[in-house]
Design an enzyme around this catalytic site. Structure first.
Site, mmCIF file in Angstrom:
data_model
loop_
_atom_site.group_PDB
_atom_site.id
_atom_site.type_symbol
_atom_site.label_atom_id
_atom_site.label_comp_id
_atom_site.label_asym_id
_atom_site.label_seq_id
_atom_site.Cartn_x
_atom_site.Cartn_y
_atom_site.Cartn_z
ATOM 1 N N SER A 15 22.555 -58.157 -51.246
ATOM 2 C CA SER A 15 21.939 -58.692 -50.019
ATOM 3 C C SER A 15 20.672 -58.219 -50.368
ATOM 4 C CB SER A 15 22.691 -58.731 -48.154
ATOM 5 O OG SER A 15 22.510 -57.411 -48.223
ATOM 6 N N ARG A 93 25.737 -44.449 -56.661
ATOM 7 C CA ARG A 93 26.084 -43.622 -57.031
ATOM 8 C C ARG A 93 24.526 -42.161 -57.036
ATOM 9 N NH1 ARG A 93 29.636 -43.486 -60.940
ATOM 10 N NH2 ARG A 93 31.165 -45.353 -60.853
ATOM 11 N N HIS A 111 18.053 -46.414 -47.642
ATOM 12 C CA HIS A 111 19.246 -46.467 -46.099
ATOM 13 C C HIS A 111 19.812 -46.493 -44.528
ATOM 14 C CE1 HIS A 111 21.862 -42.868 -45.430
ATOM 15 N NE2 HIS A 111 21.707 -42.118 -44.890
HETATM 16 C C1 GRF Z 1 22.174 -51.956 -47.759
HETATM 17 O O1 GRF Z 1 23.384 -51.411 -46.004
HETATM 18 C C2 GRF Z 1 21.598 -50.220 -47.692
HETATM 19 O O2 GRF Z 1 21.424 -50.081 -47.134
HETATM 20 C C3 GRF Z 1 22.726 -49.343 -48.510
HETATM 21 O O3 GRF Z 1 23.981 -50.818 -49.114
HETATM 22 C C4 GRF Z 1 24.393 -51.295 -48.823
HETATM 23 C C5 GRF Z 1 23.688 -52.410 -49.435
HETATM 24 O O4 GRF Z 1 23.531 -53.745 -49.161
HETATM 25 N N1 GRF Z 1 21.975 -48.218 -49.405
HETATM 26 P P1 GRF Z 1 23.604 -54.628 -50.344
HETATM 27 O O5 GRF Z 1 24.539 -54.577 -51.938
HETATM 28 O O6 GRF Z 1 21.997 -54.697 -50.893
HETATM 29 O O7 GRF Z 1 23.970 -55.571 -49.573
#
Ligand code: GRF
Length: 205
Positions: A15, A93, A111
């Site tokens: 997303s 990773r 994050h």
């Molecule tokens: C998000 O919550 C991001 O903060 C974390 O992993 C999730 C990834 O979501 N690092 P998406 O794959 O971008 O929907």
């Protein structure tokens, strides 16, 4: 001004990749996605760029004897596409210092917590369990640690009494989708200067 070339690393839903793509399409972000690399075959993230003129590659850890050769394959793919900024968007990773050394100051991550609170996995569940009243998200440069690199942007959201990790994650995600393209835009405009742990956002030229 040329468009900076992004290499986006994903593992799943994508997303944030979608939000970056939308920002580019809407001309809110002057950048170009050179390649999307997934370590997971069939990741939804890959489907999001289908139909666009964007290279996609699956590089699976299990196809390589060790982490080093796996990371070398990723670095080679990024270099092949002349990537200037590596964008981790739900890439599950930890990257070695050797990999990071290929792209010094040129790897970003998002994050879902206000770092340095709640690094690592399940940040939203950690926040709910801890009982904080405010959480949010952080865009930072990647260093050798887990979610420890210099912070570029942060935005807070409230944690409500009825929240579980899912409702909080959704509220944070909404903010992530604005914050990540904005941070990438600042990089592309050459407006981020790192001084030790601090990232200074310089005036628009
Ligand atoms: C998000 O919550 C991001 O903060 C974390 O992993 C999730 C990834 O979501 N690092 P998406 O794959 O971008 O929907």
């Amino acid at each position: 001004m040329n468009r900076a070339v992004l290499g986006v690393l994903v593992s799943g839903r994508g997303s944030n990749l979608q939000a970056i793509l939308d920002a580019i399409q809407a001309e809110r972000l002057r950048a170009k996605i050179g390649v999307v690399i997934s370590d997971t075959p069939g990741a939804l993230a890959l489907k999001r760029v289908a139909g666009f003129d964007i290279a996609t590659t699956v590089i699976e850890r299990k196809k390589f004897a060790d982490r080093r050769s796996f990371e070398q394959a990723i670095a080679a793919e990024l270099q092949l596409h002349h990537v200037e900024l590596v964008v981790l968007a739900g890439f599950m990773r930890i990257l070695s210092s050797e990999f990071i050394g290929h792209f010094p100051g040129r790897i970003m991550n998002i994050h879902p917590a206000l770092l340095p609170a709640f690094p690592g996995l399940d940040a939203q569940a950690q926040a709910v369990r801890y009982g904080v009243k405010v959480s949010g998200c952080t865009v930072h440069f990647v260093d050798e640690g887990v979610d420890t690199g210099p912070i570029i942007l942060q935005e807070a959201v409230p944690v409500l009494d009825g929240d579980d990790e899912h409702s909080l994650a959704e509220r944070i995600l909404h903010v992530e989708h604005k914050l990540y393209p904005r941070a990438i835009g600042l990089f592309c405009e050459g407006r981020l200067r790192t001084e030790g742990r601090r990232v200074i956002i310089t005036e628009k030229r």
